[in-house]
Design an enzyme around this catalytic site. Structure first.
Site: not given
Ligand code: ACO
Length: 319
Positions: A113, A246, A276
């Site tokens: 990215c 980004h 993304n």
């Molecule tokens: N829909 C519904 N529920 C979901 C989904 C979905 N798509 N994905 C995960 N869940 C659930 C999980 O199963 C979990 O459930 P549980 O608590 O019953 O086990 C719950 O949601 C929480 O999961 P987490 O992974 O802890 O969710 P989090 O709040 O951390 O959010 C996310 C995940 C959005 C990816 C967050 O960590 C984030 O924004 N990270 C940044 C990373 C990013 O944006 N990466 C992009 C690529 S990297 C880059 O471009 C630099």
């Protein structure tokens, strides 16, 4: 002598695919979860026949048109991509052939990215060193090919697309400062670990991510890179006209901007409609905001990216 952006273009495949469309396609998710965690409402997904070089071609043609430049005049082509058409030759060479350009140096940059920020930084160095007069810098991705559609924590986040800029040697100010970094110690928190060996895919061919670790890392390094990049040019990040980060996640974008003192009305956000698109996200966002008239000539733009590697960097420029 400056390296100055003289043309901008973008390309998105097909029609938007909404969060509800993903649910209809069988992904175990819902609109509220995706929007509240990421800000993403839709993304574009390429059909199986469309490659990164096809999207790159469309974006490049539109950038060349806006720069009033013929493809034959380009003497450097850099394509940032993590989803190349094939292992080799580079997507840059395939793009060159499609454009009908002959003789330009052409190579790919693999910085995920951060790829576009890396590629723009490299193009600037080539131009400032002399010899290169007109560069085509492209970010192009079909990330949908490397997503595990059974992994709802990653497949809802990404989309396909391409963005391109023409960068020319110019006496008018252009790129004012750039910084680029990597720390491979964090390679495991965001990767596609598989490989091809003996005619088979060895290992996991899909994108894997520790989302929370990426989130924490991204906000820290994006703040740091913006501060250093602007300090090199003697300005403060809060003095830029437009912040074009980004487009991974609105929460990362807003947290970074808040720390930098950049108000929401000066941030270009396209992740809500594009998802993304990795290396394509910054030039795509730039092309949208140039096309709709928000970004004007003479304004100061701060571009920055973070991605697998982990890699990160920033470019400050006068448009
Ligand atoms: N829909 C519904 N529920 C979901 C989904 C979905 N798509 N994905 C995960 N869940 C659930 C999980 O199963 C979990 O459930 P549980 O608590 O019953 O086990 C719950 O949601 C929480 O999961 P987490 O992974 O802890 O969710 P989090 O709040 O951390 O959010 C996310 C995940 C959005 C990816 C967050 O960590 C984030 O924004 N990270 C940044 C990373 C990013 O944006 N990466 C992009 C690529 S990297 C880059 O471009 C630099």
């Amino acid at each position: 002598m400056f390296a100055r952006i003289t043309g901008v273009g973008g390309s998105l495949p097909g029609n938007p695919v909404t969060n509800l469309d993903l649910v209809r396609r069988g992904v175990d998710t819902d609109d509220e979860w995706i929007v509240s965690r990421t800000g993403i409402r839709s993304r574009y997904l390429a059909d199986p026949e469309t490659s990164s070089s096809d999207l790159a071609l469309e974006a490049a043609r539109s950038a060349l048109l806006s720069a009033k430049t013929d493809a034959a005049e380009i003497d450097l082509i850099i394509v940032a991509t993590s989803t190349p058409d094939c292992i080799f030759p580079g997507t840059s060479c395939l793009l060159q052939a499609k454009l009908g350009n002959k003789g330009a140096m052409a190579f790919d940059v693999q910085a995920v990215c951060s790829g576009f920020v890396y590629a723009l930084t490299i193009a600037e160095k080539f131009i400032r060193a002399g010899g290169t007069k007109k560069a085509l810098v492209v970010g192009a991705e079909v990330f949908s090919r490397i997503l595990d559609w059974n992994d709802r924590s990653t497949c809802v986040l990404f989309g396909d697309g391409a963005g391109a800029v023409v960068v020319e040697a110019s006496e008018t100010p252009g790129i004012l400062s750039s910084v680029a970094y990597a720390d491979g110690a964090h390679h495991a928190i965001l990767s596609v670990p598989g490989n091809v060996c003996g005619g088979k895919v060895i290992g996991d061919p899909f994108l894997r991510m520790d989302g929370q670790a990426v989130f924490r890392f991204a906000v820290r390094v994006l703040f740091d890179a913006a501060e250093k990049c602007c300090a090199n040019a003697g300005i403060s990040p809060c003095d830029v006209d437009w912040f074009i980060p980004h487009q991974a996640n609105v929460r990362i974008i807003n947290s970074t901007a808040k720390k930098l003192g950049i108000p929401p009305e000066r941030i270009i956000v396209t992740v809500d409609t594009h998802g993304n698109t990795s290396a394509a996200s910054i030039p795509l966002a730039l092309s949208v905001a140039v096309a709709d008239g928000r970004i004007q000539r003479g304004q100061k733009l701060l571009l920055e990216g973070v991605g697998g590697g982990l890699t990160w960097g920033a470019v400050l420029l006068e448009f």
